[in-house]
Design an enzyme around this catalytic site. Structure first.
Site, mmCIF file in Angstrom:
data_model
loop_
_atom_site.group_PDB
_atom_site.id
_atom_site.type_symbol
_atom_site.label_atom_id
_atom_site.label_comp_id
_atom_site.label_asym_id
_atom_site.label_seq_id
_atom_site.Cartn_x
_atom_site.Cartn_y
_atom_site.Cartn_z
ATOM 1 N N PRO A 2 0.837 -1.211 0.000
ATOM 2 C CA PRO A 2 0.000 0.000 0.000
ATOM 3 C C PRO A 2 0.865 1.251 0.000
ATOM 4 O O PRO A 2 1.909 1.304 0.647
ATOM 5 C CB PRO A 2 -0.785 -0.131 1.312
ATOM 6 C CG PRO A 2 -0.775 -1.581 1.627
ATOM 7 C CD PRO A 2 0.530 -2.096 1.126
ATOM 8 N N GLU A 3 0.433 2.261 -0.746
ATOM 9 C CA GLU A 3 1.134 3.536 -0.780
ATOM 10 C C GLU A 3 0.318 4.569 -0.022
ATOM 11 O O GLU A 3 -0.691 4.240 0.608
ATOM 12 C CB GLU A 3 1.408 3.925 -2.230
ATOM 13 C CG GLU A 3 2.263 2.900 -2.976
ATOM 14 C CD GLU A 3 2.556 3.280 -4.418
ATOM 15 O OE1 GLU A 3 2.640 4.489 -4.722
ATOM 16 O OE2 GLU A 3 2.701 2.363 -5.250
#
Length: 293
Positions: A2-3
């Site tokens: 996840p960013e």
């Protein structure tokens, strides 16, 4: 992994459903999930109130209060990193146990509990002391992380100076969390496409206006992704209610090898980059002669 947009979606969910609630009991079901914690996590959280949910880059934390909401902070926080598959879910206490449940927390109000589910067990939770960190108070393990582009603490002019001094390829610099946090492979590719920059363009060759244009592209693509719940390629990336984002439908280049560029129609290319992949348009983002790895 996840960013920033995906982590921010989770943070907003924690702020809505968890902030201000007091932990009555915590249970660690897999010690790997708390492998970086010093002490007994369950004992450290008992009777502590979770204050507002905060984030820097890909890290989340909830400052801990001694006693009910409104009490003074104890100078500690519950820090979470989701790793590749971590999920923080708000779940009814009577709901069935998830297969990969690692930590669960019940609250004094008897309402929904907080569960940390992590299939690959690369994520972790820990109680950490707060310290000064680049413009604001952060948990000690996050002190080395740069501010992210959506923070008030982020300084565009300082970033431009430090970026040009890196003397590396622009994408490698965007992924350097000590320079700018929260940007990962997906949003780097998307922002570079918007700014018409090849990922190997030397940082020292970028003008100040072009750097500011790139920052604007980074912020724009992340803001749009936030509005769509982030990018979810599989069921591992979800918000606190278990719902997936759908920004993957709006991606311009990432994962679109041989598909037409949304701007000029040229087939998107895929190139090897740091044991990963970079996607770009050959026409809109020509590879520079002085390319850097």
């Amino acid at each position: 992994m996840p960013e920033l947009p995906e982590v921010e979606v989770v943070r907003r969910g924690l702020e809505r459903w968890v902030a201000g609630r007091t932990v009555v009991a915590a249970e660690v079901l897999n010690p790997r999930a708390v492998r970086r914690n010093t002490g007994d996590l369950a004992a450290q959280l008992k009777d502590r109130t979770l204050a507002s949910a905060e984030r820097r880059g890909k890290y989340l934390w909830l400052p801990l209060l001694d006693g009910p909401a409104g009490a003074e902070e104890a100078g500690e926080s519950l820090l979470a990193h989701l790793g590749m598959s971590g999920q923080l879910l708000v779940v009814d206490p009577t709901a069935p146990i998830e297969k990969h449940l690692r930590v669960r927390m019940g609250f004094a109000d008897g309402g929904p509990e907080l569960r940390f589910v992590d299939q690959r067990t690369f994520g972790h939770l820990l109680v950490a002391p707060m310290t000064a960190g680049r413009g604001r108070a952060v948990p000690e393990p996050v002190a080395h992380i740069a501010a992210d582009p959506l923070e008030d603490a982020f300084d565009d002019a300082e970033f431009a100076v430090r970026l040009r001094l890196r003397r590396t390829g622009i994408k490698r610099a965007l992924l350097d969390q000590s320079l700018i946090s929260g940007v990962g492979n997906i949003y780097a590719d998307e922002a570079l496409w918007r700014a018409r920059l090849h990922w190997a363009r030397p940082t020292e060759a970028l003008t100040r206006p072009k750097i500011f244009e790139l920052l604007a592209a980074v912020r724009a693509v992340m803001t749009e992704a936030l509005g769509q719940g982030g990018t979810s390629f599989d069921s591992l990336y979800v918000n606190v209610n278990g719902e997936s984002g759908y920004f993957d439908r709006s991606l311009a280049v990432y994962g679109r090898r041989d598909e037409p560029c949304r701007r000029c129609g040229t087939p998107i290319r895929r190139e090897a980059f740091m044991n990963r992949s970079s996607y770009s348009c050959p026409k809109c983002q020509p590879r520079p002669r002085n390319a850097r790895p």
